[in-house]
Design an enzyme around this catalytic site. Structure first.
Site, PDB file in Angstrom:
ATOM      1  N   ASP A 187      12.652 -12.059  -0.339  1.00 50.06           N
ATOM      2  CA  ASP A 187      12.131 -11.556   1.292  1.00 50.06           C
ATOM      3  C   ASP A 187      13.869 -10.717   1.592  1.00 50.06           C
ATOM      4  O   ASP A 187      14.976 -11.091   1.312  1.00 50.06           O
ATOM      5  CB  ASP A 187      12.449 -12.807   1.692  1.00 50.06           C
ATOM      6  CG  ASP A 187      11.546 -12.845   2.968  1.00 50.06           C
ATOM      7  OD1 ASP A 187      12.007 -12.140   4.040  1.00 50.06           O
ATOM      8  OD2 ASP A 187      10.255 -13.426   3.263  1.00 50.06           O
ATOM      9  N   PHE A 213       0.965  -1.065   0.348  1.00 49.96           N
ATOM     10  CA  PHE A 213      -0.204   0.111  -0.054  1.00 49.96           C
ATOM     11  C   PHE A 213       0.717   1.634   0.503  1.00 49.96           C
ATOM     12  O   PHE A 213       1.012   1.782  -0.898  1.00 49.96           O
ATOM     13  CB  PHE A 213      -0.904  -0.278   1.603  1.00 49.96           C
ATOM     14  CG  PHE A 213      -1.560   1.425   1.775  1.00 49.96           C
ATOM     15  CD1 PHE A 213      -2.555   2.146   0.917  1.00 49.96           C
ATOM     16  CD2 PHE A 213      -1.376   1.377   2.804  1.00 49.96           C
ATOM     17  CE1 PHE A 213      -2.864   3.606   1.043  1.00 49.96           C
ATOM     18  CE2 PHE A 213      -2.201   2.511   3.653  1.00 49.96           C
ATOM     19  CZ  PHE A 213      -2.968   3.406   2.302  1.00 49.96           C
ATOM     20  N   ILE A 244     -18.234  -0.596  13.964  1.00 47.79           N
ATOM     21  CA  ILE A 244     -17.480  -0.250  15.044  1.00 47.79           C
ATOM     22  C   ILE A 244     -17.252  -1.145  16.291  1.00 47.79           C
ATOM     23  O   ILE A 244     -18.078  -1.221  16.429  1.00 47.79           O
ATOM     24  CB  ILE A 244     -18.549   1.128  14.919  1.00 47.79           C
ATOM     25  CG1 ILE A 244     -18.420   1.929  13.390  1.00 47.79           C
ATOM     26  CG2 ILE A 244     -18.556   2.062  15.764  1.00 47.79           C
ATOM     27  CD1 ILE A 244     -20.234   2.474  13.506  1.00 47.79           C
ATOM     28  N   ALA A 295       9.033  -2.825   3.787  1.00 51.12           N
ATOM     29  CA  ALA A 295       8.530  -4.169   4.288  1.00 51.12           C
ATOM     30  C   ALA A 295       8.431  -4.685   5.685  1.00 51.12           C
ATOM     31  O   ALA A 295       9.218  -4.159   6.334  1.00 51.12           O
ATOM     32  CB  ALA A 295       9.479  -5.009   3.128  1.00 51.12           C
ATOM     33  N   TYR A 301       4.719  -5.525  17.906  1.00 51.99           N
ATOM     34  CA  TYR A 301       5.074  -5.080  16.509  1.00 51.99           C
ATOM     35  C   TYR A 301       5.191  -3.515  16.911  1.00 51.99           C
ATOM     36  O   TYR A 301       6.076  -2.965  16.367  1.00 51.99           O
ATOM     37  CB  TYR A 301       3.266  -4.776  16.096  1.00 51.99           C
ATOM     38  CG  TYR A 301       3.594  -3.609  14.774  1.00 51.99           C
ATOM     39  CD1 TYR A 301       3.369  -3.983  14.151  1.00 51.99           C
ATOM     40  CD2 TYR A 301       3.020  -2.229  15.646  1.00 51.99           C
ATOM     41  CE1 TYR A 301       3.792  -2.844  12.157  1.00 51.99           C
ATOM     42  CE2 TYR A 301       2.703  -1.657  14.371  1.00 51.99           C
ATOM     43  CZ  TYR A 301       3.496  -1.680  12.900  1.00 51.99           C
ATOM     44  OH  TYR A 301       3.326  -0.397  11.071  1.00 51.99           O
ATOM     45  N   ASN A 304      -2.372   7.009  11.477  1.00 54.01           N
ATOM     46  CA  ASN A 304      -2.568   6.078  10.792  1.00 54.01           C
ATOM     47  C   ASN A 304      -3.431   6.402   9.492  1.00 54.01           C
ATOM     48  O   ASN A 304      -3.746   7.356   9.064  1.00 54.01           O
ATOM     49  CB  ASN A 304      -4.161   5.955  11.410  1.00 54.01           C
ATOM     50  CG  ASN A 304      -4.209   5.135  12.950  1.00 54.01           C
ATOM     51  OD1 ASN A 304      -3.989   5.731  13.357  1.00 54.01           O
ATOM     52  ND2 ASN A 304      -5.244   4.275  12.516  1.00 54.01           N
ATOM     53  N   GLY A 348      -7.226  -3.282  24.773  1.00 50.33           N
ATOM     54  CA  GLY A 348      -5.630  -2.887  24.894  1.00 50.33           C
ATOM     55  C   GLY A 348      -5.467  -1.534  23.613  1.00 50.33           C
ATOM     56  O   GLY A 348      -4.455  -0.769  23.851  1.00 50.33           O
TER      57      GLY A 348
HETATM   58  N1  LIG Z   1      -0.719   1.690   7.073  1.00 52.27           N
HETATM   59  C1  LIG Z   1      -0.265   2.312   8.165  1.00 52.27           C
HETATM   60  O1  LIG Z   1      -1.499   3.266   8.932  1.00 52.27           O
HETATM   61  C2  LIG Z   1       1.102   2.684   8.621  1.00 52.27           C
HETATM   62  C3  LIG Z   1       1.039   3.582   9.739  1.00 52.27           C
HETATM   63  C4  LIG Z   1       2.563   3.153  10.734  1.00 52.27           C
HETATM   64  C5  LIG Z   1       3.114   2.583   9.701  1.00 52.27           C
HETATM   65  N2  LIG Z   1       2.774   1.809   8.740  1.00 52.27           N
HETATM   66  C6  LIG Z   1       4.140   0.999   8.427  1.00 52.27           C
HETATM   67  O2  LIG Z   1       4.728   1.404   6.950  1.00 52.27           O
HETATM   68  C7  LIG Z   1       5.094   0.148   6.314  1.00 52.27           C
HETATM   69  C8  LIG Z   1       4.114  -0.022   5.069  1.00 52.27           C
HETATM   70  O3  LIG Z   1       2.724  -0.611   5.876  1.00 52.27           O
HETATM   71  P1  LIG Z   1       1.350  -0.875   4.159  1.00 52.27           P
HETATM   72  O4  LIG Z   1       0.469  -0.657   5.142  1.00 52.27           O
HETATM   73  O5  LIG Z   1       1.888  -0.045   3.483  1.00 52.27           O
HETATM   74  O6  LIG Z   1       1.145  -2.436   4.391  1.00 52.27           O
HETATM   75  P2  LIG Z   1       1.443  -3.158   3.540  1.00 52.27           P
HETATM   76  O7  LIG Z   1       0.959  -4.840   4.171  1.00 52.27           O
HETATM   77  O8  LIG Z   1       0.844  -3.664   1.964  1.00 52.27           O
HETATM   78  O9  LIG Z   1       3.230  -3.351   2.484  1.00 52.27           O
HETATM   79  C9  LIG Z   1       3.891  -3.936   3.370  1.00 52.27           C
HETATM   80  C10 LIG Z   1       5.225  -5.191   2.092  1.00 52.27           C
HETATM   81  O10 LIG Z   1       5.521  -5.956   2.329  1.00 52.27           O
HETATM   82  C11 LIG Z   1       5.535  -6.928   1.379  1.00 52.27           C
HETATM   83  N3  LIG Z   1       6.592  -7.465   2.685  1.00 52.27           N
HETATM   84  C12 LIG Z   1       6.224  -8.555   4.048  1.00 52.27           C
HETATM   85  N4  LIG Z   1       7.056  -9.034   5.156  1.00 52.27           N
HETATM   86  C13 LIG Z   1       8.094  -9.331   3.503  1.00 52.27           C
HETATM   87  C14 LIG Z   1       9.238  -9.969   3.753  1.00 52.27           C
HETATM   88  N5  LIG Z   1       9.823 -10.877   4.037  1.00 52.27           N
HETATM   89  N6  LIG Z   1      10.184  -9.923   2.958  1.00 52.27           N
HETATM   90  C15 LIG Z   1      10.042  -8.721   1.842  1.00 52.27           C
HETATM   91  N7  LIG Z   1       8.529  -8.006   1.642  1.00 52.27           N
HETATM   92  C16 LIG Z   1       7.774  -7.923   2.315  1.00 52.27           C
HETATM   93  C17 LIG Z   1       4.396  -7.398   1.450  1.00 52.27           C
HETATM   94  O11 LIG Z   1       4.330  -8.207   0.470  1.00 52.27           O
HETATM   95  C18 LIG Z   1       3.966  -5.914   1.209  1.00 52.27           C
HETATM   96  O12 LIG Z   1       3.869  -5.943  -0.198  1.00 52.27           O
HETATM   97  C19 LIG Z   1       5.621  -0.889   7.178  1.00 52.27           C
HETATM   98  O13 LIG Z   1       6.693  -1.015   7.830  1.00 52.27           O
HETATM   99  C20 LIG Z   1       3.886  -0.456   8.458  1.00 52.27           C
HETATM  100  O14 LIG Z   1       4.461  -0.986   9.725  1.00 52.27           O
HETATM  101  C21 LIG Z   1       1.858   1.671   8.016  1.00 52.27           C
END
Ligand SMILES: NC(=O)c1ccc[n+]([C@@H]2O[C@H](COP(=O)([O-])OP(=O)(O)OC[C@H]3O[C@@H](n4cnc5c(N)ncnc54)[C@H](O)[C@@H]3O)[C@@H](O)[C@H]2O)c1
Length: 314
Positions: A51, A11, A200, A73, A141, A170, A267
């Site tokens: 990976d 995303f 909700i 990732a 996490y 978020n 929580g």
């Molecule tokens: N969505 C939110 O609100 C939010 C908020 C704070 C932080 N984040 C952080 O932003 C980042 C992206 O989140 P997102 O919401 O886009 O999630 P997402 O799941 O859409 O993206 C994560 C991507 O990482 C890939 N991935 C997972 N494990 C992997 C591995 N071992 N090796 C290679 N690729 C791997 C997945 O295939 C996916 O494409 C993450 O680090 C998440 O913790 C997201």
């Protein structure tokens, strides 16, 4: 500049890739496609299905020699991390350290990290929380994200690797996975468009700070251009209740579903809102997309993908 983006099929990562390419950078995407989708990957980017825990990372770094690594990732589910702390640790700590080791080995100049302000600070002592707020993670996490930040500090001090950790609130917008737990906007939108009932959690008066994904992508561009090192909240500083999200989306999707309430999540912090003042001052960041406009674009995206899915299944 050549930038290696991990999680670039996901995303947030895919929006970051799009913006970097639009700005003329050359981008290499590394993603194992565990939750990401190949159709999210910008066709101009070089793509490796790999990976972050594997030795493929070393090979890729050796071939591509990126200037910057932008690390998205991750295992992103808080609930999963509670049930499987070891596996969460594996991807979110070990995977990050594997990248950092290779950054040092192959002369990467900067590391941009996707951290979380929403989860890191825990139950807030004051509002909006800035970067000096005590870190009281309430999930494996969040602990893993905080540990990764400490490794960034270590690699910076000991090996001179510059870093910027962006602590997001978020994030919502097009391409968010509506099946996970992370995105209430994506989940509610898709359910409403399908005529299904969203639920909700609790009384719906819990607040979050919702930021549009394109604002987040812009923060990454500012981080890329900056010579600073450190942690920055990326947020809007505005609190919105889940009830408000429900009502705005109901109007935008023209859904007729009633407001149904379920059990409160255990929580879950009651309020969450972050100050982006440091990012404004030091990176020049300012959120630009209003919640209403961002939600309109998100609904339009899900409407288009819901009707494509419907058409292809008949
Ligand atoms: N969505 C939110 O609100 C939010 C908020 C704070 C932080 N984040 C952080 O932003 C980042 C992206 O989140 P997102 O919401 O886009 O999630 P997402 O799941 O859409 O993206 C994560 C991507 O990482 C890939 N991935 C997972 N494990 C992997 C591995 N071992 N090796 C290679 N690729 C791997 C997945 O295939 C996916 O494409 C993450 O680090 C998440 O913790 C997201």
């Amino acid at each position: 500049m050549k930038i290696l983006v991990t999680g670039g099929a996901g995303f947030i990562g895919s929006h970051v890739v799009d913006l970097f390419i639009q700005e003329g950078h050359s981008v290499v995407v590394v993603d194992n496609l565990s939750s990401g989708k190949i159709e999210n990957v910008n066709p101009v980017a070089v793509f490796y299905k790999a990976d972050i825990l594997s030795s493929d990372i070393e090979e890729i770094m050796k071939i591509e020699k990126p200037d910057v690594v932008s690390h998205y990732a991750a295992q992103i589910s808080v609930t999963y991390s509670v049930k499987n702390p070891l596996l969460d640790m594996e991807v979110n700590i070990k995977g990050t350290v594997n990248l950092l080791e290779n950054c040092v080995r192959y002369g990467v100049k900067k590391f941009i990290f996707a951290s979380t302000g929403g989860a890191l600070y825990g139950e807030l002592e004051y509002i909006p929380a800035n970067e000096s707020h005590p870190v009281r993670p309430l999930s494996p996490y969040a602990i893993a994200k905080f540990s990764a930040e400490k490794y960034l500090f270590y690699y910076h001090r000991v090996y001179g690797l510059n870093y910027i950790s962006l602590r997001y609130s978020n994030v919502y917008g097009p391409r968010q996975d509506p099946h996970g737990e992370a995105g209430v906007v994506a989940i509610f939108t898709q359910r409403m468009l399908r005529g299904e009932q969203p639920v909700i959690n609790g009384d719906g008066e819990q607040t979050r700070d919702y930021i549009f994904v394109r604002d987040v992508a812009r923060a990454n561009l500012l981080a890329l251009k900056s010579d600073k090192t450190g942690e920055y909240n990326i947020a809007t500083g505005k609190e919105t209740t889940v009830n408000e999200i429900f009502r705005v989306l109901k109007e935008l999707t023209k859904s007729l579903v009633p407001e149904v309430r379920g059990k409160a999540m255990k929580g879950e912090p009651r309020r969450s809102v972050l100050s982006w003042e440091k990012a404004a001052r030091e990176l020049g960041f300012k959120p630009a997309v209003s919640l209403k406009d961002g939600m309109k674009e998100t609904v339009a995206f899900f409407r288009a993908s819901t009707s494509t899915a419907r058409n292809s299944s008949v």
